[in-house]
Structure formats: C-alpha cells, structure tokens
Design a protein around this motif. Structure first.
Motif, PDB file in Angstrom:
ATOM      1  N   THR A   1      47.357  38.607  51.784  1.00  0.00           N
ATOM      2  CA  THR A   1      46.236  37.767  52.236  1.00  0.00           C
ATOM      3  C   THR A   1      46.491  36.305  51.886  1.00  0.00           C
ATOM      4  O   THR A   1      46.066  35.401  52.621  1.00  0.00           O
ATOM      5  CB  THR A   1      44.915  38.239  51.597  1.00  0.00           C
ATOM      6  N   GLN A   2      47.173  36.070  50.783  1.00  0.00           N
ATOM      7  CA  GLN A   2      47.528  34.700  50.424  1.00  0.00           C
ATOM      8  C   GLN A   2      48.497  34.118  51.458  1.00  0.00           C
ATOM      9  O   GLN A   2      48.339  32.971  51.903  1.00  0.00           O
ATOM     10  CB  GLN A   2      48.162  34.670  49.030  1.00  0.00           C
TER      11      GLN A   2
ATOM     12  N   GLN B   1      38.133  32.612  57.764  1.00  0.00           N
ATOM     13  CA  GLN B   1      38.204  34.077  57.760  1.00  0.00           C
ATOM     14  C   GLN B   1      39.342  34.560  56.873  1.00  0.00           C
ATOM     15  O   GLN B   1      39.196  35.555  56.137  1.00  0.00           O
ATOM     16  CB  GLN B   1      38.390  34.596  59.192  1.00  0.00           C
ATOM     17  N   ALA B   2      40.464  33.869  56.920  1.00  0.00           N
ATOM     18  CA  ALA B   2      41.584  34.238  56.046  1.00  0.00           C
ATOM     19  C   ALA B   2      41.230  34.026  54.578  1.00  0.00           C
ATOM     20  O   ALA B   2      41.611  34.816  53.703  1.00  0.00           O
ATOM     21  CB  ALA B   2      42.820  33.430  56.412  1.00  0.00           C
ATOM     22  N   GLN B   3      40.470  32.949  54.306  1.00  0.00           N
ATOM     23  CA  GLN B   3      40.033  32.690  52.934  1.00  0.00           C
ATOM     24  C   GLN B   3      39.096  33.798  52.452  1.00  0.00           C
ATOM     25  O   GLN B   3      39.185  34.263  51.311  1.00  0.00           O
ATOM     26  CB  GLN B   3      39.325  31.335  52.868  1.00  0.00           C
TER      27      GLN B   3
ATOM     28  N   GLN C   1      39.030  36.894  53.511  1.00  0.00           N
ATOM     29  CA  GLN C   1      39.842  38.098  53.290  1.00  0.00           C
ATOM     30  C   GLN C   1      40.610  37.998  51.973  1.00  0.00           C
ATOM     31  O   GLN C   1      40.723  38.980  51.233  1.00  0.00           O
ATOM     32  CB  GLN C   1      40.826  38.253  54.448  1.00  0.00           C
ATOM     33  N   HIS C   2      41.095  36.826  51.645  1.00  0.00           N
ATOM     34  CA  HIS C   2      41.841  36.658  50.391  1.00  0.00           C
ATOM     35  C   HIS C   2      40.918  36.807  49.190  1.00  0.00           C
ATOM     36  O   HIS C   2      41.287  37.459  48.192  1.00  0.00           O
ATOM     37  CB  HIS C   2      42.505  35.283  50.373  1.00  0.00           C
ATOM     38  N   ASP C   3      39.727  36.224  49.262  1.00  0.00           N
ATOM     39  CA  ASP C   3      38.788  36.344  48.146  1.00  0.00           C
ATOM     40  C   ASP C   3      38.388  37.804  47.924  1.00  0.00           C
ATOM     41  O   ASP C   3      38.237  38.257  46.776  1.00  0.00           O
ATOM     42  CB  ASP C   3      37.547  35.496  48.408  1.00  0.00           C
ATOM     43  N   GLU C   4      38.208  38.532  49.010  1.00  0.00           N
ATOM     44  CA  GLU C   4      37.889  39.958  48.876  1.00  0.00           C
ATOM     45  C   GLU C   4      39.054  40.716  48.243  1.00  0.00           C
ATOM     46  O   GLU C   4      38.855  41.612  47.428  1.00  0.00           O
ATOM     47  CB  GLU C   4      37.553  40.553  50.246  1.00  0.00           C
ATOM     48  N   ALA C   5      40.272  40.342  48.590  1.00  0.00           N
ATOM     49  CA  ALA C   5      41.451  40.974  48.004  1.00  0.00           C
ATOM     50  C   ALA C   5      41.540  40.681  46.507  1.00  0.00           C
ATOM     51  O   ALA C   5      41.918  41.558  45.707  1.00  0.00           O
ATOM     52  CB  ALA C   5      42.709  40.493  48.705  1.00  0.00           C
ATOM     53  N   VAL C   6      41.185  39.458  46.108  1.00  0.00           N
ATOM     54  CA  VAL C   6      41.171  39.108  44.685  1.00  0.00           C
ATOM     55  C   VAL C   6      40.123  39.939  43.946  1.00  0.00           C
ATOM     56  O   VAL C   6      40.357  40.456  42.839  1.00  0.00           O
ATOM     57  CB  VAL C   6      40.895  37.602  44.503  1.00  0.00           C
ATOM     58  N   PHE C   7      38.961  40.102  44.577  1.00  0.00           N
ATOM     59  CA  PHE C   7      37.898  40.933  43.988  1.00  0.00           C
ATOM     60  C   PHE C   7      38.385  42.371  43.800  1.00  0.00           C
ATOM     61  O   PHE C   7      38.192  42.983  42.740  1.00  0.00           O
ATOM     62  CB  PHE C   7      36.662  40.882  44.895  1.00  0.00           C
ATOM     63  N   ASN C   8      39.011  42.930  44.832  1.00  0.00           N
ATOM     64  CA  ASN C   8      39.501  44.308  44.764  1.00  0.00           C
ATOM     65  C   ASN C   8      40.612  44.467  43.719  1.00  0.00           C
ATOM     66  O   ASN C   8      40.709  45.495  43.052  1.00  0.00           O
ATOM     67  CB  ASN C   8      40.018  44.748  46.130  1.00  0.00           C
ATOM     68  N   LEU C   9      41.442  43.436  43.593  1.00  0.00           N
ATOM     69  CA  LEU C   9      42.501  43.478  42.588  1.00  0.00           C
ATOM     70  C   LEU C   9      41.915  43.502  41.186  1.00  0.00           C
ATOM     71  O   LEU C   9      42.373  44.259  40.316  1.00  0.00           O
ATOM     72  CB  LEU C   9      43.434  42.279  42.760  1.00  0.00           C
ATOM     73  N   THR C  10      40.903  42.676  40.953  1.00  0.00           N
ATOM     74  CA  THR C  10      40.259  42.661  39.633  1.00  0.00           C
ATOM     75  C   THR C  10      39.657  44.021  39.306  1.00  0.00           C
ATOM     76  O   THR C  10      39.791  44.536  38.191  1.00  0.00           O
ATOM     77  CB  THR C  10      39.169  41.582  39.597  1.00  0.00           C
ATOM     78  N   LYS C  11      38.975  44.616  40.286  1.00  0.00           N
ATOM     79  CA  LYS C  11      38.388  45.943  40.075  1.00  0.00           C
ATOM     80  C   LYS C  11      39.475  46.986  39.847  1.00  0.00           C
ATOM     81  O   LYS C  11      39.339  47.872  38.975  1.00  0.00           O
ATOM     82  CB  LYS C  11      37.536  46.339  41.282  1.00  0.00           C
ATOM     83  N   ALA C  12      40.560  46.930  40.606  1.00  0.00           N
ATOM     84  CA  ALA C  12      41.651  47.895  40.446  1.00  0.00           C
ATOM     85  C   ALA C  12      42.282  47.782  39.068  1.00  0.00           C
ATOM     86  O   ALA C  12      42.665  48.794  38.459  1.00  0.00           O
ATOM     87  CB  ALA C  12      42.704  47.675  41.529  1.00  0.00           C
ATOM     88  N   GLU C  13      42.391  46.561  38.546  1.00  0.00           N
ATOM     89  CA  GLU C  13      42.941  46.391  37.196  1.00  0.00           C
ATOM     90  C   GLU C  13      42.036  47.033  36.152  1.00  0.00           C
ATOM     91  O   GLU C  13      42.504  47.694  35.218  1.00  0.00           O
ATOM     92  CB  GLU C  13      43.131  44.906  36.907  1.00  0.00           C
ATOM     93  N   GLY C  14      40.720  46.866  36.311  1.00  0.00           N
ATOM     94  CA  GLY C  14      39.786  47.504  35.380  1.00  0.00           C
ATOM     95  C   GLY C  14      39.840  49.018  35.469  1.00  0.00           C
ATOM     96  O   GLY C  14      39.823  49.721  34.437  1.00  0.00           O
ATOM     97  N   ASP C  15      39.907  49.550  36.696  1.00  0.00           N
ATOM     98  CA  ASP C  15      39.992  50.996  36.869  1.00  0.00           C
ATOM     99  C   ASP C  15      41.280  51.546  36.252  1.00  0.00           C
ATOM    100  O   ASP C  15      41.278  52.634  35.636  1.00  0.00           O
ATOM    101  CB  ASP C  15      39.944  51.355  38.356  1.00  0.00           C
TER     102      ASP C  15
END
Length: 490
Positions: free
Chosen positions: A203-204, A226-228, A230-244
């Motif tokens: 996304t970056q 729109q690309a921004q 999508q990238h912010d959502e990907a950053v959010f998902n990455l943070t959650k995945a790291e916690g999980d």
C-alpha cells in the motif's frame, strides 16, 4: 510343661518382629511390594520417557513443535497432577497388598513406682515400697480369612491404578493437542503479521505511485487520497496483527511453563505437499477403534470395574473374619507374699497364641446402606463409561470432518493466492502504465491481502487438524511430529 508350651509362640512373635523391623528400613529404599514398576520417570510418561528429556535451557530460536511439546508435557500442572495420581494409586495398591501380611507391634514402658500402705492400729502391716518397673510386649495379628474382603480391596485399588494410568495417558494426549493447537495458532498469527507487513509495504508503494501520478497531473487527487486511506488501514491491521502475534506467543510460552513475556520465535507455517484426502481406514473403523482403545474410555472402564470391586469389598466387610493372634510380654514388677510382707524383686512373663473370630452381628443397618451406595456408584460409573464412549466417537467424527475441510481449504487457498497475486501484478502494471485506475489497483490489493492471510491460516488449520484427529484417536506421540515438513497421522 507350661514353660515348654509358651516358648514357641514367644519365639514366633519375636522372629516376626525382628523380620519386619529388618525390612522396615529397606522400605524407604525400594518398593517392597512391587507397586511402582509402571510409574513413568517423568510427568510426560512414555511420550518423553527419558528423565533427562525434562531438563531444559532457554527455548531454541526458532522453537520447533517437538521442543514445545516436550516442555509442555513436562511442566504442565495437569500432567504433573495426573502423574502424582498414578503414584498415589500405586501406593494404594501397596496398602491393599499389605493387608494380606501380619501386623506386629511392640510396646515398652518404664515407670517409677512409689507405693505406701498405712494400716491404722497395725503398723507392722504397713508397707512402703519404691521400684523402677519396666515392661515389654510384642503382639501379632494376622487375618487368615475374611470372605474375600481383602481380595476385593486389592482389585479395587488395582483398577483405580489402571484408571489413573489411563487418565494420565488421556491428560498427555489433551496437553499435547493443546500445545500443538497453540503452536499453530502462534504460527498463524506470526504469518498474519508478516502478511500484514507485506500489505503495508504494497500500500505504501501504491500510495507513492498514486501521488506521483497526481503530481504529474495524470490522475486526480482522489487517487492519492484513496491510496492514503488504504495505506492507513494497512497500518492499522499491521498494528493489530502484531498484538495478536504477541498474545499467541505468550500463550504458547505459558503452555511450556514459561513466563508469557519469554521471547519465543516460531518458524513459518510450512507449505509441504498436501496429501490426497484418503485414509487407510474409514471413519467408521476409527470410531469403532476409539470406543475400545482411547485412554479416556479405558479410564472410565477401569473406574467402573473398581466400583464393582468396591461393592464386593463392602459386602465382605460385613462378614466374619478369622485372625491369628499372638502376644508375648514380660515385666519386673516387684511381688509380695501378703499384707505387711516386704516386696521382693521379681520378673513376670506372659505369652499366648490363638485364633480370633470376629462376627459383626448387627451394625445398625449401616452395612445395608453402604452396599446400596456402592451399587449406585457402580451404576454411575457404568453410565459415565457409556457417555465417554459416545463423546470420543463424536470427537473423532467432528475432527475427521474438520481435517477434510482443512485439506480442501488448504488446496483452494493456494489457488486463490496465485490468482490474487497475478491480478494484483496485472493491476499494478496497468496503473503504472497509465491504463488502469486506482480502484482496480486497490481492489486487487485488498484481495491479495485476504488471500495471503487465508493461505497462512489454512495451512496452520491443516497442520493442526492432523494432530487434533490423532489426539482424538489417542495416537499422539513424538513420532507424530515432523518439524521438517508436516505432522503425520500415524
């Protein structure tokens, strides 16, 4: 004649006492009644039979499933509890066997005896003595016949020991399956984190490409926005995945008896060739076998047999029993020939041997209700055994279906990932060439992210399903693990 008659029971009692006293110190050094032969050297029993196998240093990096299982089986409180139950029941068997042996007890007493008698008006009849009196005795009691009460108690203890061993096996299977499930969950979470990181990088790159087109006035500003997004959502998902991932790794560490914050690294989920979903035996054969051989079923059946033995024991305890009894005692109590005559030093001896019959004529109807209680407990254990058979059969059926589903999903996820990757590559190429639009790029990017996550999860589910079915069949062992490829169902 009297002295000759008392000599042999005295000798019998003294020999028995001497023999048991000689054996008693050895009882602490070894298993006199041979009850501990089947006790495993570690809580992990036959799965990790080597005592040195339960000695660990820091976790390996990366941590393989075999090490995780060994650590969990050795340190899990439930496996240690099951191990302790086996040792306790083995000792109970020793108690039941000991009931067939005689009991010998000794008693020694030493007292200072000061005795004074004052006869009014007749001082010549008065006396005043002081002596140190010692007495020793040895008693023997040996139950010779009790209508099968001791034999029933031994059967009860032996069946409970068999139940404890089967329960230990079932506990190990459950602990094995649990740590395997959490291991694959940690792999899946770690894989999801890596997939999320890849999506964040993609996304970056898409954002950079969109911004470049906007800067050259080739695309509208909405493409960059729109690309921004999508990238912010990907950053959010990455943070959650790291916690999980950290939560899953902490759970795995806890299973191994480590602190949740212990650094643990697991390898990625392997994508070994998936087998054709065919098996050497049908699910009906698996169900039939597990209803006969699963450790939980064996434990329930042993509990039922122990309850039946308890009924027989309770009945026998209300019947007569015949015992051999013997005693020898001696003392140095001073003796006197009569009132007013001084005491003289003396020694006394007493010995007897005989047969004692104990008949419980009336126990207030308590025995009747104790037998009824034991009968009801036996019926309860029978019903529990039936329920256990039904449960293990259902578990095998459910996990068999889960494995079939996981196998198909793993195959489909591979196809889906390949298609999603080609779609994204094509959309990215078209967008950079100025032919495609941002929505096409973002949609294929999202589809690729989902396909990567599903692939990781599908592989982890398939690996886990293999071991879970083996656990429900009661077949788990260290040979079930292949850290170089994938678990095999033995």
């Amino acid at each position: 004649m009297s002295a000759r008659r008392t000599r042999w029971p005295v000798t019998l009692a003294m020999i028995a006492a001497t023999g048991l006293l000689a054996v008693a110190p050895c009882a602490h050094a070894f298993d006199v009644l041979r009850t501990e032969g089947g006790i495993s050297a570690t809580p992990a029993a036959e799965i990790v039979p080597d005592p040195a196998g339960c000695q660990f240093g820091p976790p390996a990096r990366p941590l393989l499933l075999a090490e995780a299982v060994e650590r969990a089986l050795c340190s899990n409180p439930k496996t240690r509890e099951a191990w302790a139950d086996v040792k306790a029941q083995a000792a109970a068997v020793g108690v039941a066997r000991a009931a067939f042996l005689p009991t010998v007890s000794g008693n020694w007493q030493g007292v200072r005896d000061d005795s004074a008698t004052d006869v009014s008006g007749h001082p010549e009849l008065s006396s005043n003595t002081a002596a140190t009196v010692r007495s020793e005795s040895v008693s023997l009691n040996w139950v010779l016949f009790d209508f099968g009460g001791r034999a029933a108690a031994l059967r009860n203890a032996s069946d409970l020991l068999a139940a404890a061993r089967a329960t230990q096996d079932a506990t190990l299977q459950n602990a094995f399956a649990t740590v395997a499930k959490d291991y694959y969950a940690a792999q899946a979470a770690q894989g999801a984190r890596e997939a999320a990181a890849d999506i964040e990088r993609m996304t970056q790159d898409s954002l950079v490409a969109a911004q470049a087109r906007v800067d050259r006035d080739i695309a509208p500003i909405t493409d960059a926005l729109q690309a921004q997004t999508q990238h912010d959502e990907a950053v959010f998902n990455l943070t959650k995945a790291e916690g999980d991932a950290q939560t899953a790794l902490g759970t795995l560490a806890s299973n191994m008896g480590l602190d949740p914050d212990e650094p643990v690294i697991v390898p990625g989920v392997t994508a070994a060739p998936l087998p054709d979903p065919t098996y050497s035996e049908s699910v009906a054969e698996m169900i039939d076998e597990v209803k006969r051989t699963h450790p939980a079923v064996l434990a329930a059946q042993a509990q039922f047999e122990a309850a039946q033995a308890k009924v027989a024991q309770t009945r026998a305890e209300g019947l007569p029993n015949v015992s051999l009894v013997a005693k020898y005692s001696r003392n140095n109590q001073p003796a006197s020939l009569g009132l007013g005559i001084p005491t003289f030093p003396a020694t006394g001896h007493d010995a007897y041997i005989g047969v004692q019959v104990t008949i419980p004529f009336f126990e207030g109807f308590g025995r009747h209700y104790q037998i009824r209680q034991a009968d009801a407990e036996a019926q309860r254990q029978s019903d529990m055994a039936d329920g256990t058979q039904q449960q293990v059969a259902l578990d095998v059926w459910a996990n068999y279906q889960a494995l079939n589903t996981a196998t198909q999903n793993a195959t489909h996820s591979e196809t889906l990932l390949a298609i999603a990757r080609r779609s994204f590559d094509a959309a990215e190429h078209r967008y950079r060439a100025g032919v495609g639009n941002i929505l096409e790029l973002l949609n294929t990017q999202t589809a690729l992210a989902r396909a990567q996550q599903r692939r990781v999860q599908a592989l982890a589910d398939w690996h886990n399903s293999k071991l879970q079915l083996a656990a429900k069949l009661g077949r788990l062992g260290m040979e079930s693990i292949d850290d170089n490829a994938h678990p095999e169902l033995r």
